[in-house]
Design a protein around this motif. Structure first.
Motif, PDB file in Angstrom:
ATOM      1  N   ILE A 159       0.843  -1.200   0.000  1.00 59.05           N
ATOM      2  CA  ILE A 159       0.000   0.000   0.000  1.00 59.05           C
ATOM      3  C   ILE A 159       0.874   1.245   0.000  1.00 59.05           C
ATOM      4  CG2 ILE A 159      -1.680   1.333   1.323  1.00 59.05           C
ATOM      5  CD1 ILE A 159      -2.904  -1.239   2.254  1.00 59.05           C
ATOM      6  N   ARG A 160       0.536   2.158  -0.880  1.00 59.90           N
ATOM      7  CA  ARG A 160       1.195   3.461  -0.970  1.00 59.90           C
ATOM      8  C   ARG A 160       0.124   4.536  -0.949  1.00 59.90           C
ATOM      9  NH1 ARG A 160       5.987   5.417  -2.761  1.00 59.90           N
ATOM     10  NH2 ARG A 160       6.642   3.326  -3.437  1.00 59.90           N
ATOM     11  N   ILE A 161       0.388   5.627  -0.237  1.00 61.55           N
ATOM     12  CA  ILE A 161      -0.553   6.750  -0.165  1.00 61.55           C
ATOM     13  C   ILE A 161       0.107   7.973  -0.793  1.00 61.55           C
ATOM     14  CG2 ILE A 161      -1.767   8.331   1.373  1.00 61.55           C
ATOM     15  CD1 ILE A 161      -2.343   6.050   3.209  1.00 61.55           C
ATOM     16  N   VAL A 162      -0.616   8.617  -1.703  1.00 61.13           N
ATOM     17  CA  VAL A 162      -0.117   9.784  -2.425  1.00 61.13           C
ATOM     18  C   VAL A 162      -0.989  10.988  -2.081  1.00 61.13           C
ATOM     19  CG1 VAL A 162       0.436  10.757  -4.675  1.00 61.13           C
ATOM     20  CG2 VAL A 162       0.634   8.276  -4.305  1.00 61.13           C
ATOM     21  N   PRO A 163      -0.475  11.985  -1.351  1.00 61.01           N
ATOM     22  CA  PRO A 163      -1.277  13.190  -1.070  1.00 61.01           C
ATOM     23  C   PRO A 163      -1.462  14.022  -2.341  1.00 61.01           C
ATOM     24  CG  PRO A 163       0.591  12.974   0.446  1.00 61.01           C
ATOM     25  CD  PRO A 163       0.826  12.018  -0.682  1.00 61.01           C
ATOM     26  N   TYR A 164      -2.639  14.610  -2.484  1.00 63.03           N
ATOM     27  CA  TYR A 164      -2.890  15.514  -3.601  1.00 63.03           C
ATOM     28  C   TYR A 164      -4.027  16.446  -3.202  1.00 63.03           C
ATOM     29  CZ  TYR A 164      -7.234  13.140  -4.894  1.00 63.03           C
ATOM     30  OH  TYR A 164      -8.513  12.632  -4.890  1.00 63.03           O
ATOM     31  N   GLY A 165      -4.144  17.563  -3.946  1.00 62.44           N
ATOM     32  CA  GLY A 165      -5.212  18.514  -3.660  1.00 62.44           C
ATOM     33  C   GLY A 165      -5.093  19.082  -2.265  1.00 62.44           C
ATOM     34  N   GLU A 166      -6.235  19.418  -1.689  1.00 60.53           N
ATOM     35  CA  GLU A 166      -6.290  20.005  -0.346  1.00 60.53           C
ATOM     36  C   GLU A 166      -6.845  18.978   0.631  1.00 60.53           C
ATOM     37  OE1 GLU A 166      -8.145  23.907   1.961  1.00 60.53           O
ATOM     38  OE2 GLU A 166      -8.353  23.675  -0.197  1.00 60.53           O
ATOM     39  N   ASP A 167      -5.953  18.398   1.449  1.00 61.53           N
ATOM     40  CA  ASP A 167      -6.319  17.396   2.449  1.00 61.53           C
ATOM     41  C   ASP A 167      -6.917  16.141   1.816  1.00 61.53           C
ATOM     42  OD1 ASP A 167      -5.448  18.978   4.518  1.00 61.53           O
ATOM     43  OD2 ASP A 167      -7.397  19.941   4.795  1.00 61.53           O
ATOM     44  N   LEU A 168      -6.535  15.829   0.588  1.00 66.76           N
ATOM     45  CA  LEU A 168      -7.000  14.612  -0.069  1.00 66.76           C
ATOM     46  C   LEU A 168      -5.815  13.679  -0.294  1.00 66.76           C
ATOM     47  CD1 LEU A 168      -9.478  16.029  -2.738  1.00 66.76           C
ATOM     48  CD2 LEU A 168     -10.044  14.979  -0.543  1.00 66.76           C
ATOM     49  N   ARG A 169      -6.089  12.386  -0.271  1.00 65.88           N
ATOM     50  CA  ARG A 169      -5.034  11.402  -0.481  1.00 65.88           C
ATOM     51  C   ARG A 169      -5.555  10.273  -1.354  1.00 65.88           C
ATOM     52  NH1 ARG A 169      -4.414  11.000   5.677  1.00 65.88           N
ATOM     53  NH2 ARG A 169      -6.434  11.946   5.318  1.00 65.88           N
ATOM     54  N   LEU A 170      -4.635   9.694  -2.078  1.00 61.74           N
ATOM     55  CA  LEU A 170      -4.963   8.575  -2.962  1.00 61.74           C
ATOM     56  C   LEU A 170      -4.255   7.339  -2.427  1.00 61.74           C
ATOM     57  CD1 LEU A 170      -6.561   8.163  -5.649  1.00 61.74           C
ATOM     58  CD2 LEU A 170      -4.351   8.241  -6.806  1.00 61.74           C
ATOM     59  N   LEU A 171      -5.037   6.343  -2.038  1.00 57.72           N
ATOM     60  CA  LEU A 171      -4.482   5.081  -1.548  1.00 57.72           C
ATOM     61  C   LEU A 171      -4.433   4.090  -2.701  1.00 57.72           C
ATOM     62  CD1 LEU A 171      -5.258   3.258   1.759  1.00 57.72           C
ATOM     63  CD2 LEU A 171      -5.402   1.990  -0.381  1.00 57.72           C
ATOM     64  N   VAL A 172      -3.248   3.571  -2.962  1.00 58.83           N
ATOM     65  CA  VAL A 172      -3.048   2.605  -4.050  1.00 58.83           C
ATOM     66  C   VAL A 172      -2.522   1.315  -3.437  1.00 58.83           C
ATOM     67  CG1 VAL A 172      -1.889   2.111  -6.227  1.00 58.83           C
ATOM     68  CG2 VAL A 172      -2.571   4.455  -5.682  1.00 58.83           C
ATOM     69  N   ALA A 173      -3.240   0.222  -3.646  1.00 52.90           N
ATOM     70  CA  ALA A 173      -2.847  -1.087  -3.135  1.00 52.90           C
ATOM     71  C   ALA A 173      -2.538  -2.008  -4.302  1.00 52.90           C
ATOM     72  CB  ALA A 173      -3.952  -1.685  -2.263  1.00 52.90           C
ATOM     73  N   GLN A 174      -1.319  -2.520  -4.335  1.00 50.76           N
ATOM     74  CA  GLN A 174      -0.864  -3.375  -5.426  1.00 50.76           C
ATOM     75  C   GLN A 174      -0.706  -4.805  -4.930  1.00 50.76           C
ATOM     76  OE1 GLN A 174       2.981  -2.339  -6.931  1.00 50.76           O
ATOM     77  NE2 GLN A 174       2.768  -3.530  -8.800  1.00 50.76           N
TER      78      GLN A 174
END
Length: 441
Positions: free
Chosen positions: A176-191
């Protein structure tokens, strides 16, 4: 002057003429002026109310009729709404394309809000993380109940990744990797890295098994070669030379097998770091003394102890890492050069610097130095007999202690290998040992 304002001033001029006429008729210009102002205000209120009704209705059709400056206001608002409508449609199309593309990704993708709540996820998240449409709005920590994942979310160090089993099947491993973007938003990517982990385990098991299998024949071969070399019966110099070369290669092969076994042990998740206080200054003194006995033609070795701090960790692993760095520096530094081993406190923890005045390393080699079997051809340093595993062992040993290996080098200016240990690993007094162990180190 623009046309809307020309029309507006024409209306004002007409109102003033009417006011002047009424003032003459009523013989009171003040009453006539108030009457004109009320009429002009009523006109603006009428058109403002028409604008308000039009905006409240939400209809995007033709704007209401007006005159003067109000006609221009109606038209500009109508054009702005039409432009925003086109832009909204374009954004919706882009969002749909993004969602379609994201849904097709094989990796689970989850959009998290400011409070770690789930805003959106793709189909792969249903398959790998077990999410359902009813989970939107729920906090991700309530659905993925793994201590490693909870610790990862609390630390908010999104430069690293975390590996957990899938909630649907323990045999599926997810990274699992989390990528912050925007304002207080995050994208969780699970491979899904199950196959990758399996291949790594197969490789590690293969190396370990082959290394173990090689030790016995190498030991037997080495024993016979020593027997033949030390035989009482005189042997021709040509045969003796062959046996010596065979013995040298056997010793080199034995060293390679030992290095592979050490790497396998360090990479094994089941092999936990034994926590004990390690007397680093004493260890460094012993390593430097051993390095001085290797050969007479060696550089000057200088040990500088700027702190008496110790470390909390595995003594054997730290000894292996430190000795590899120091012996490498001695090996690749000419006899007229100097090797400085410095143990110091840098304010954020402790640091071991191994500096040499050797030939140095080109910059394009430095990122790959810690790869296993990666070796650099150094001018004037031939037949050093290295296996290419030393720095790989150093990197893994330091990583298991939460430390970092930093390499600085330049051709013709020597090299500096630094082991940077975090503050939680440093022990500066007997009272700190129990406290550090109580923290879970």
């Amino acid at each position: 002057m623009s046309s809307p304002w020309r029309s507006e001033f024409s209306f004002i001029f007409l109102a003033l003429l009417v006011g002047a006429f009424l003032g003459k008729v009523l013989n009171s210009f003040v009453i006539a002026l108030w009457f004109c102002l009320l009429a002009y205000l009523a006109r603006h209120l009428f058109y403002a109310n028409r604008l308000l009704v039009w905006l409240h209705s939400g209809r995007s059709g033709q704007p209401p009729q007006g005159d003067g400056v109000w006609e221009e206001i109606y038209y500009l608002i109508f054009r702005l709404r039409r432009r925003n409508k086109r832009r909204k449609k374009q954004l919706i199309r882009m969002l749909e394309r993004f969602r379609t593309a994201t849904a097709a990704l094989p990796d689970a993708t989850v959009v998290l809000g400011p409070r770690d709540e789930i805003d959106w996820f793709n189909e792969a998240a249903e398959r790998l993380l077990g999410l359902r449409r009813g989970d939107i709005g729920q906090q991700i920590g309530n659905l993925l109940r793994y201590p490693k994942f909870s610790h990862y979310m609390q630390n908010a160090d999104y430069r690293s990744t975390v590996s957990i089993p899938s909630p649907l099947a323990d045999n599926i491993q997810l990274e699992i990797r989390i990528v912050p973007y925007g304002e207080d938003l995050r994208l969780l990517v699970a491979q899904d890295v199950t196959q990758l982990r399996f291949m790594e385990r197969v490789r590690s098991d293969f190396v370990a098994n082959v290394s173990h299998e090689l030790r016995t024949p190498l030991t037997v071969l080495k024993g016979y070669l020593e027997t033949l070399s030390n035989a009482d019966k005189p042997m021709s110099e040509s045969y003796l030379k062959v046996f010596r070369r065979m013995e040298e290669q056997t010793i080199r092969m034995e060293s390679l097998v030992d290095g592979l076994l050490s790497l396998t042990r360090l990479e094994s998740a089941a092999h936990q770091v034994v926590q004990k206080r390690v007397d680093v200054p004493a260890m460094l003194k012993n390593i430097c003394n051993e390095a001085e006995l290797l050969t007479e033609e060696r550089p000057t070795i200088e040990l500088v102890l700027e702190t008496d701090a110790d470390l909390l960790g595995a003594e054997q692993e730290l000894h292996s890492a430190f000795s590899n760095l120091i012996l490498n520096a001695v090996k690749y530094t000419p006899p007229a050069g100097r090797v400085v081993v410095r143990w110091r406190d840098d304010g954020k923890g402790t640091r071991l610097d191994v500096e040499d005045t050797g030939p140095g390393i080109a910059q394009h080699h430095i990122p790959r130095l810690t790869e296993r079997f990666y070796r650099v051809a150094v001018d004037g340093c031939k037949n050093k007999g290295g296996s290419g595993l030393g720095l790989a062992i150093v990197k893994h040993a330091l990583s298991r202690h939460g430390a970092e290996l930093k390499i600085m080098s330049a051709l013709g200016r020597g090299s500096c290998f630094s082991c940077c240990f975090p503050e939680e690993r440093v022990v500066r007094g007997a009272s700190q040992v129990d406290a550090k162990l109580a923290q879970g180190l």
